[in-house]
Design an enzyme around this catalytic site. Sequence first.
Site, PDB file in Angstrom:
ATOM      1  N   ARG A   1      -2.661   2.657   6.439  1.00  0.00           N
ATOM      2  CA  ARG A   1      -3.450   1.798   5.555  1.00  0.00           C
ATOM      3  C   ARG A   1      -4.452   1.029   6.390  1.00  0.00           C
ATOM      4  O   ARG A   1      -4.425   1.076   7.623  1.00  0.00           O
ATOM      5  CB  ARG A   1      -2.589   0.872   4.672  1.00  0.00           C
ATOM      6  CG  ARG A   1      -1.337   0.307   5.226  1.00  0.00           C
ATOM      7  CD  ARG A   1      -1.489  -0.679   6.355  1.00  0.00           C
ATOM      8  NE  ARG A   1      -2.415  -1.753   6.069  1.00  0.00           N
ATOM      9  CZ  ARG A   1      -3.040  -2.457   6.987  1.00  0.00           C
ATOM     10  NH1 ARG A   1      -2.831  -2.196   8.292  1.00  0.00           N
ATOM     11  NH2 ARG A   1      -3.870  -3.424   6.687  1.00  0.00           N
ATOM     12  N   GLY A   2      -5.338   0.305   5.685  1.00  0.00           N
ATOM     13  CA  GLY A   2      -6.429  -0.387   6.379  1.00  0.00           C
ATOM     14  C   GLY A   2      -7.658   0.519   6.307  1.00  0.00           C
ATOM     15  O   GLY A   2      -7.549   1.741   6.501  1.00  0.00           O
ATOM     16  N   ALA A   3      -8.820  -0.097   6.051  1.00  0.00           N
ATOM     17  CA  ALA A   3     -10.017   0.686   5.728  1.00  0.00           C
ATOM     18  C   ALA A   3     -10.364   1.743   6.789  1.00  0.00           C
ATOM     19  O   ALA A   3     -10.596   2.913   6.471  1.00  0.00           O
ATOM     20  CB  ALA A   3     -11.191  -0.269   5.515  1.00  0.00           C
TER      21      ALA A   3
ATOM     22  N   ARG B   1      -7.063   5.873  -2.954  1.00  0.00           N
ATOM     23  CA  ARG B   1      -7.269   4.420  -2.923  1.00  0.00           C
ATOM     24  C   ARG B   1      -8.758   4.163  -3.155  1.00  0.00           C
ATOM     25  O   ARG B   1      -9.603   4.620  -2.386  1.00  0.00           O
ATOM     26  CB  ARG B   1      -6.815   3.840  -1.565  1.00  0.00           C
ATOM     27  CG  ARG B   1      -5.322   4.083  -1.300  1.00  0.00           C
ATOM     28  CD  ARG B   1      -4.736   3.129  -0.298  1.00  0.00           C
ATOM     29  NE  ARG B   1      -4.713   1.772  -0.774  1.00  0.00           N
ATOM     30  CZ  ARG B   1      -4.561   0.707   0.039  1.00  0.00           C
ATOM     31  NH1 ARG B   1      -4.415   0.898   1.336  1.00  0.00           N
ATOM     32  NH2 ARG B   1      -4.547  -0.512  -0.461  1.00  0.00           N
TER      33      ARG B   1
ATOM     34  N   GLN C   1       1.394  -7.510   4.717  1.00  0.00           N
ATOM     35  CA  GLN C   1       0.819  -6.897   5.926  1.00  0.00           C
ATOM     36  C   GLN C   1       0.631  -7.923   7.047  1.00  0.00           C
ATOM     37  O   GLN C   1       0.635  -7.559   8.226  1.00  0.00           O
ATOM     38  CB  GLN C   1      -0.539  -6.252   5.607  1.00  0.00           C
ATOM     39  CG  GLN C   1      -0.473  -5.034   4.711  1.00  0.00           C
ATOM     40  CD  GLN C   1      -0.711  -5.397   3.267  1.00  0.00           C
ATOM     41  OE1 GLN C   1      -0.296  -6.459   2.811  1.00  0.00           O
ATOM     42  NE2 GLN C   1      -1.361  -4.531   2.530  1.00  0.00           N
TER      43      GLN C   1
ATOM     44  N   ASP D   1     -12.965  -4.262   3.358  1.00  0.00           N
ATOM     45  CA  ASP D   1     -12.727  -2.909   2.846  1.00  0.00           C
ATOM     46  C   ASP D   1     -13.998  -2.284   2.294  1.00  0.00           C
ATOM     47  O   ASP D   1     -14.143  -1.068   2.289  1.00  0.00           O
ATOM     48  CB  ASP D   1     -11.631  -2.929   1.784  1.00  0.00           C
ATOM     49  CG  ASP D   1     -10.287  -3.184   2.446  1.00  0.00           C
ATOM     50  OD1 ASP D   1      -9.947  -4.365   2.639  1.00  0.00           O
ATOM     51  OD2 ASP D   1      -9.605  -2.214   2.820  1.00  0.00           O
TER      52      ASP D   1
ATOM     53  N   ASN E   1     -12.088  -7.583   0.251  1.00  0.00           N
ATOM     54  CA  ASN E   1     -11.011  -7.547   1.249  1.00  0.00           C
ATOM     55  C   ASN E   1      -9.708  -7.857   0.517  1.00  0.00           C
ATOM     56  O   ASN E   1      -9.695  -8.129  -0.695  1.00  0.00           O
ATOM     57  CB  ASN E   1     -11.294  -8.549   2.372  1.00  0.00           C
ATOM     58  CG  ASN E   1     -10.392  -8.340   3.571  1.00  0.00           C
ATOM     59  OD1 ASN E   1     -10.263  -7.238   4.072  1.00  0.00           O
ATOM     60  ND2 ASN E   1      -9.722  -9.393   4.026  1.00  0.00           N
ATOM     61  N   LYS E   2      -8.622  -7.842   1.249  1.00  0.00           N
ATOM     62  CA  LYS E   2      -7.293  -8.025   0.652  1.00  0.00           C
ATOM     63  C   LYS E   2      -7.246  -9.236  -0.277  1.00  0.00           C
ATOM     64  O   LYS E   2      -7.814 -10.287   0.011  1.00  0.00           O
ATOM     65  CB  LYS E   2      -6.273  -8.159   1.781  1.00  0.00           C
ATOM     66  CG  LYS E   2      -4.834  -8.312   1.375  1.00  0.00           C
ATOM     67  CD  LYS E   2      -4.344  -7.262   0.423  1.00  0.00           C
ATOM     68  CE  LYS E   2      -4.482  -5.840   0.932  1.00  0.00           C
ATOM     69  NZ  LYS E   2      -4.300  -4.827  -0.136  1.00  0.00           N
TER      70      LYS E   2
HETATM   71  O1  MRU Z   1      -4.177  -2.560   1.348  1.00  0.00           O
HETATM   72  P1  MRU Z   1      -4.474  -2.428   2.793  1.00  0.00           P
HETATM   73  O2  MRU Z   1      -3.380  -2.890   3.684  1.00  0.00           O
HETATM   74  O3  MRU Z   1      -5.008  -1.062   3.161  1.00  0.00           O
HETATM   75  O4  MRU Z   1      -5.689  -3.426   2.947  1.00  0.00           O
HETATM   76  C1  MRU Z   1      -6.307  -3.683   4.142  1.00  0.00           C
HETATM   77  C2  MRU Z   1      -7.042  -4.944   4.003  1.00  0.00           C
HETATM   78  O5  MRU Z   1      -7.564  -5.292   3.001  1.00  0.00           O
HETATM   79  C3  MRU Z   1      -7.093  -5.789   5.138  1.00  0.00           C
HETATM   80  O6  MRU Z   1      -7.407  -7.070   4.699  1.00  0.00           O
HETATM   81  C4  MRU Z   1      -8.056  -5.502   6.140  1.00  0.00           C
HETATM   82  O7  MRU Z   1      -8.575  -6.720   6.465  1.00  0.00           O
HETATM   83  C5  MRU Z   1      -9.271  -4.750   5.844  1.00  0.00           C
HETATM   84  S1  MRU Z   1      -9.901  -4.304   7.352  1.00  0.00           S
HETATM   85  C6  MRU Z   1      -9.351  -2.713   7.534  1.00  0.00           C
END
Ligand code: MRU
Length: 370
Positions: A54-56, A95, A208, A249, A259-260
Amino acid sequence: MLVNNVPYRTIFLKPSNAKAVHIIDQRALPFKFAIEELINVDDTAKAIREMHIRGAGAIGAAAGFGMYLAALEAPQNIGFGQFLRLAGKKLIATRPTAVNLSWAVERQLDAIAKGTNFDEKISIALETAQAIADEDVEQCRKIGEHGLKLIEEISKKKDGQPVNIMTHCNAGWLAFVDIGTATAPLYLARQKGIKAHVFVSETRPRNQGASLTAWELENEKVPYSLIVDNAAGHLLQRGMVDMIIVGCDRCSRNGDVANKIGTYLKAVAAKENNIPFYAAVPSSSIDFRISDGLKEIHIEQRDEDEVKSVTGKDEKGNMQKVILAPEKSRALNFGFDVTPARLITGLITEKGVCKADEENLMKLFPERKG
Ligand code: MRU
């Protein structure tokens, strides 16, 4: 990064077997460091959807390698292109918010189409997947250097007292191929002997922050305190935070940042308390096709179960899922939110730090004008 003195990327090929892709299975962290093998595009789609990876940046790289696995699986002559296009759709559907997925799939489709025969298409798919991964590492390295200057400035103003940095979720090396974005400046600061301390918000519902960012910082020996998500406003109000750095993201060309979930609330509280709020944004996460993040970014909604339960290790060391809410309660589970550009002090990109607006983003990325 090093894990038990062995260098790892989140996704990689083993020299002994170029027909399988290996990932760090992030579901097992912080308790176990596990590697998973992916042998086809369906494995890859499942690993992205269920957040083994996971993570962008990391899911962008996984999509790149997923397309390579799809090319290996595809019928050699008639139907090759059709198989690949379907594989791409499958990966993109896993996703929806991070733009890196569709960016990597489209890049692979364009590149593979240039191959004149099956063998050439396979080598192009492999080279492109590796290039996406290597460029991700390079972008993170540069983001680290630009972010470090911001930390250095604050450190000087504080006469070398620790710089208190708040982050959210995990935009560390686990969210990319290596190094990470929001945490990259911290790792460089530590190497340079600049004192920093990180407030890590747990990041419900999947935690996370607690399970991944805390594990990374622990591994890298960067001092940190874990906080509940709801504590952020209080710390910002009391002057306990010098700056915020979060990941991204998807960023629109006007500088809005998805973002998250929970990022927006931190940005609002930072603005109210005059605390600088930065988003670390590699160009692979900028969606130059859209100019209004609030209206145009699709926000992923996940299973209610993630909100109604929590999974962790019990006292005997066994993984347990516990239910938190009445069985019949309904839950809403938006995975991301959008922070409007006006709340963002700056975007830390691989080409430098800029104001979060179209004019300044275009100065850094003139090739994306128009
Ligand atoms: O749902 P995830 O764990 O894939 O989300 C990742 C995020 O949103 C993180 O905040 C992260 O900062 C983004 S940077 C890859």
